[in-house]
Design a protein around this motif. Sequence first.
Motif, PDB file in Angstrom:
ATOM      1  N   GLY A  50      -7.987 -36.440  15.513  1.00  0.00           N
ATOM      2  CA  GLY A  50      -9.268 -36.746  15.806  1.00  0.00           C
ATOM      3  C   GLY A  50      -9.745 -36.340  16.855  1.00  0.00           C
ATOM      4  O   GLY A  50      -8.840 -35.351  17.794  1.00  0.00           O
ATOM      5  N   ARG A  51     -10.978 -36.340  17.515  1.00  0.00           N
ATOM      6  CA  ARG A  51     -11.518 -35.744  18.697  1.00  0.00           C
ATOM      7  C   ARG A  51     -10.596 -36.239  19.854  1.00  0.00           C
ATOM      8  O   ARG A  51     -10.235 -35.503  20.705  1.00  0.00           O
ATOM      9  N   GLY A  52     -10.270 -37.725  19.915  1.00  0.00           N
ATOM     10  CA  GLY A  52      -9.303 -38.089  21.090  1.00  0.00           C
ATOM     11  C   GLY A  52      -8.023 -37.241  21.284  1.00  0.00           C
ATOM     12  O   GLY A  52      -7.782 -36.738  22.417  1.00  0.00           O
ATOM     13  N   THR A  53      -7.440 -36.963  20.195  1.00  0.00           N
ATOM     14  CA  THR A  53      -6.240 -36.151  20.391  1.00  0.00           C
ATOM     15  C   THR A  53      -6.455 -34.768  20.571  1.00  0.00           C
ATOM     16  O   THR A  53      -5.873 -34.036  21.672  1.00  0.00           O
ATOM     17  N   TYR A  54      -7.746 -34.199  19.943  1.00  0.00           N
ATOM     18  CA  TYR A  54      -7.903 -32.835  20.265  1.00  0.00           C
ATOM     19  C   TYR A  54      -8.260 -32.667  21.803  1.00  0.00           C
ATOM     20  O   TYR A  54      -7.953 -31.711  22.456  1.00  0.00           O
ATOM     21  N   GLU A  55      -9.058 -33.456  22.381  1.00  0.00           N
ATOM     22  CA  GLU A  55      -9.371 -33.560  23.475  1.00  0.00           C
ATOM     23  C   GLU A  55      -8.264 -33.572  24.700  1.00  0.00           C
ATOM     24  O   GLU A  55      -8.069 -32.893  25.845  1.00  0.00           O
ATOM     25  N   LYS A  56      -7.236 -34.487  24.071  1.00  0.00           N
ATOM     26  CA  LYS A  56      -6.097 -34.499  24.956  1.00  0.00           C
ATOM     27  C   LYS A  56      -5.171 -33.104  24.889  1.00  0.00           C
ATOM     28  O   LYS A  56      -4.588 -32.675  25.913  1.00  0.00           O
ATOM     29  N   VAL A  57      -5.157 -32.585  23.681  1.00  0.00           N
ATOM     30  CA  VAL A  57      -4.417 -31.432  23.478  1.00  0.00           C
ATOM     31  C   VAL A  57      -4.873 -30.100  24.319  1.00  0.00           C
ATOM     32  O   VAL A  57      -4.205 -29.216  24.864  1.00  0.00           O
ATOM     33  N   LEU A  97     -12.310 -35.209   3.020  1.00  0.00           N
ATOM     34  CA  LEU A  97     -11.579 -34.262   3.777  1.00  0.00           C
ATOM     35  C   LEU A  97     -10.142 -33.929   3.201  1.00  0.00           C
ATOM     36  O   LEU A  97      -9.996 -32.627   3.023  1.00  0.00           O
ATOM     37  N   LEU A  98      -9.596 -34.700   2.296  1.00  0.00           N
ATOM     38  CA  LEU A  98      -8.164 -34.193   1.733  1.00  0.00           C
ATOM     39  C   LEU A  98      -8.739 -33.370   0.378  1.00  0.00           C
ATOM     40  O   LEU A  98      -7.856 -32.545   0.228  1.00  0.00           O
ATOM     41  N   LEU A  99     -10.004 -33.899  -0.058  1.00  0.00           N
ATOM     42  CA  LEU A  99     -10.252 -32.827  -1.276  1.00  0.00           C
ATOM     43  C   LEU A  99     -10.502 -31.407  -0.761  1.00  0.00           C
ATOM     44  O   LEU A  99     -10.501 -30.389  -1.306  1.00  0.00           O
ATOM     45  N   HIS A 100     -11.255 -31.197   0.446  1.00  0.00           N
ATOM     46  CA  HIS A 100     -11.644 -30.178   0.998  1.00  0.00           C
ATOM     47  C   HIS A 100     -10.473 -29.451   0.993  1.00  0.00           C
ATOM     48  O   HIS A 100     -10.268 -28.087   1.124  1.00  0.00           O
ATOM     49  N   LEU A 101      -9.467 -29.842   1.902  1.00  0.00           N
ATOM     50  CA  LEU A 101      -8.150 -29.395   2.135  1.00  0.00           C
ATOM     51  C   LEU A 101      -7.279 -28.707   0.981  1.00  0.00           C
ATOM     52  O   LEU A 101      -6.716 -27.780   0.860  1.00  0.00           O
ATOM     53  N   SER A 102      -7.201 -29.678  -0.049  1.00  0.00           N
ATOM     54  CA  SER A 102      -6.728 -29.424  -1.257  1.00  0.00           C
ATOM     55  C   SER A 102      -7.203 -28.032  -2.100  1.00  0.00           C
ATOM     56  O   SER A 102      -6.740 -27.288  -2.460  1.00  0.00           O
ATOM     57  N   ASN A 103      -8.792 -27.949  -2.074  1.00  0.00           N
ATOM     58  CA  ASN A 103      -9.383 -26.929  -2.360  1.00  0.00           C
ATOM     59  C   ASN A 103      -9.099 -25.599  -1.625  1.00  0.00           C
ATOM     60  O   ASN A 103      -9.093 -24.579  -2.033  1.00  0.00           O
ATOM     61  N   LYS A 104      -8.788 -26.040  -0.514  1.00  0.00           N
ATOM     62  CA  LYS A 104      -8.407 -24.551   0.317  1.00  0.00           C
ATOM     63  C   LYS A 104      -6.910 -24.236   0.034  1.00  0.00           C
ATOM     64  O   LYS A 104      -6.353 -23.101   0.952  1.00  0.00           O
ATOM     65  N   GLY A 105      -6.146 -25.210  -0.790  1.00  0.00           N
ATOM     66  CA  GLY A 105      -4.903 -24.611  -1.098  1.00  0.00           C
ATOM     67  C   GLY A 105      -3.589 -25.403   0.113  1.00  0.00           C
ATOM     68  O   GLY A 105      -2.564 -25.064  -0.190  1.00  0.00           O
ATOM     69  N   TYR A 106      -4.270 -26.292   0.753  1.00  0.00           N
ATOM     70  CA  TYR A 106      -3.438 -26.934   1.745  1.00  0.00           C
ATOM     71  C   TYR A 106      -2.421 -27.934   0.921  1.00  0.00           C
ATOM     72  O   TYR A 106      -3.083 -28.742   0.298  1.00  0.00           O
ATOM     73  N   SER A 107      -1.178 -28.296   1.043  1.00  0.00           N
ATOM     74  CA  SER A 107      -0.542 -29.415   0.638  1.00  0.00           C
ATOM     75  C   SER A 107       0.343 -30.348   1.224  1.00  0.00           C
ATOM     76  O   SER A 107       0.596 -31.394   1.005  1.00  0.00           O
ATOM     77  N   ASN A 108       0.677 -29.882   2.639  1.00  0.00           N
ATOM     78  CA  ASN A 108       1.422 -30.826   3.611  1.00  0.00           C
ATOM     79  C   ASN A 108       0.547 -30.922   4.668  1.00  0.00           C
ATOM     80  O   ASN A 108       0.712 -30.233   5.504  1.00  0.00           O
ATOM     81  N   ILE A 109       0.056 -32.195   4.824  1.00  0.00           N
ATOM     82  CA  ILE A 109      -0.960 -32.640   5.754  1.00  0.00           C
ATOM     83  C   ILE A 109      -0.480 -33.325   6.922  1.00  0.00           C
ATOM     84  O   ILE A 109       0.079 -34.438   6.586  1.00  0.00           O
ATOM     85  N   TYR A 110      -0.465 -32.954   7.990  1.00  0.00           N
ATOM     86  CA  TYR A 110       0.040 -33.758   9.113  1.00  0.00           C
ATOM     87  C   TYR A 110      -1.040 -34.525   9.786  1.00  0.00           C
ATOM     88  O   TYR A 110      -1.993 -33.650  10.196  1.00  0.00           O
ATOM     89  N   VAL A 111      -1.263 -35.762   9.873  1.00  0.00           N
ATOM     90  CA  VAL A 111      -2.396 -36.517  10.215  1.00  0.00           C
ATOM     91  C   VAL A 111      -2.133 -37.265  11.614  1.00  0.00           C
ATOM     92  O   VAL A 111      -0.941 -37.936  11.660  1.00  0.00           O
ATOM     93  N   ASP A 112      -2.688 -37.003  12.673  1.00  0.00           N
ATOM     94  CA  ASP A 112      -2.533 -37.621  14.037  1.00  0.00           C
ATOM     95  C   ASP A 112      -3.723 -38.037  14.519  1.00  0.00           C
ATOM     96  O   ASP A 112      -4.812 -37.613  14.460  1.00  0.00           O
ATOM     97  N   GLY A 113      -3.262 -39.093  15.637  1.00  0.00           N
ATOM     98  CA  GLY A 113      -4.454 -39.489  16.250  1.00  0.00           C
ATOM     99  C   GLY A 113      -4.608 -41.248  15.998  1.00  0.00           C
ATOM    100  O   GLY A 113      -4.561 -41.402  14.645  1.00  0.00           O
ATOM    101  N   GLY A 114      -4.327 -42.127  16.576  1.00  0.00           N
ATOM    102  CA  GLY A 114      -4.821 -43.526  16.398  1.00  0.00           C
ATOM    103  C   GLY A 114      -5.657 -43.813  15.491  1.00  0.00           C
ATOM    104  O   GLY A 114      -5.406 -44.401  14.101  1.00  0.00           O
ATOM    105  N   LYS A 115      -7.072 -43.352  15.910  1.00  0.00           N
ATOM    106  CA  LYS A 115      -8.076 -43.845  14.882  1.00  0.00           C
ATOM    107  C   LYS A 115      -8.068 -43.176  13.803  1.00  0.00           C
ATOM    108  O   LYS A 115      -8.577 -43.682  12.474  1.00  0.00           O
ATOM    109  N   VAL A 116      -7.749 -42.038  13.502  1.00  0.00           N
ATOM    110  CA  VAL A 116      -7.539 -41.089  12.532  1.00  0.00           C
ATOM    111  C   VAL A 116      -6.649 -41.775  11.486  1.00  0.00           C
ATOM    112  O   VAL A 116      -6.795 -41.872  10.377  1.00  0.00           O
TER     113      VAL A 116
END
Length: 176
Positions: A50-57, A97-116
């Motif tokens: 999420g934006r919160g984690t992105y801004e921290k990183v 989002l998951l449909l979008h990532l799947s269409n791009k060929g991604y299969s193992n997705i790390y989900v991070d950030g509290g709200k997300v």
Amino acid sequence: MKTIAYIGTSLDGFIARKEGEIDWLIQFDDQETSQSYSEFISNIDAIVIGRGTYEKVLTFPTWFYLQKVFVLSSQTKQIPDSLKEKVTVLSMQPKELLLHLSNKGYSNIYVDGGKVIQSFLKENLLDELIITRVPVLIGNGIPLFGWLDHDITFKHVHTNIFSNGLVKSHYQKKQE
Ligand SMILES: NC(=O)c1ccc[n+]([C@@H]2O[C@H](COP(=O)([O-])OP(=O)(O)OC[C@H]3O[C@@H](n4cnc5c(N)ncnc54)[C@H](OP(=O)(O)O)[C@@H]3O)[C@@H](O)[C@H]2O)c1
């Protein structure tokens, strides 16, 4: 496709202090914890934060993600030039989002950030939780979990106890 949250929490269930500080967490970083993270991340092909984690990183001295990062945000428009190949900002709900990532060929997705993480759980879209409990109470902060309108039952896979007192538990969602 598999979605996994890998996150550290205080004993009282917070992932950061109110203003986002994670000093209480990083004081426990050592070789064992970083090896555990390296093993986890080596199987990941896309990271959703999420934006919160992105801004921290962005405040860290270097950009440490090797995989492609998708930032969920309705506000962030500008990405630093140095990150344009590595970061994509999207304003989408988890399912889309998951449909979008799947269409791009991604299969193992790390989900991070509290709200997300909470928004994925609300739609029952997280397959695995890897939660590391840090033996400290911080009293207040950004919570890991939130309100749900349904139960989600997980199966405990295994727990590692690190020599510095961190306890990492791996859970897989039970198939309905
Ligand atoms: N303890 C740990 O292991 C750990 C791990 C990761 C992060 N953190 C800490 O957690 C803090 C950030 O957590 P957070 O809960 O505040 O933020 P977050 O989940 O990283 O980001 C939330 C923001 O993402 C955007 N967003 C867009 N679509 C969303 C969707 N479907 N679901 C949820 N959010 C969506 C929203 O921003 P817009 O207003 O732009 O739409 C929302 O405010 C940071 O301080 C970070 O350091 C700790």
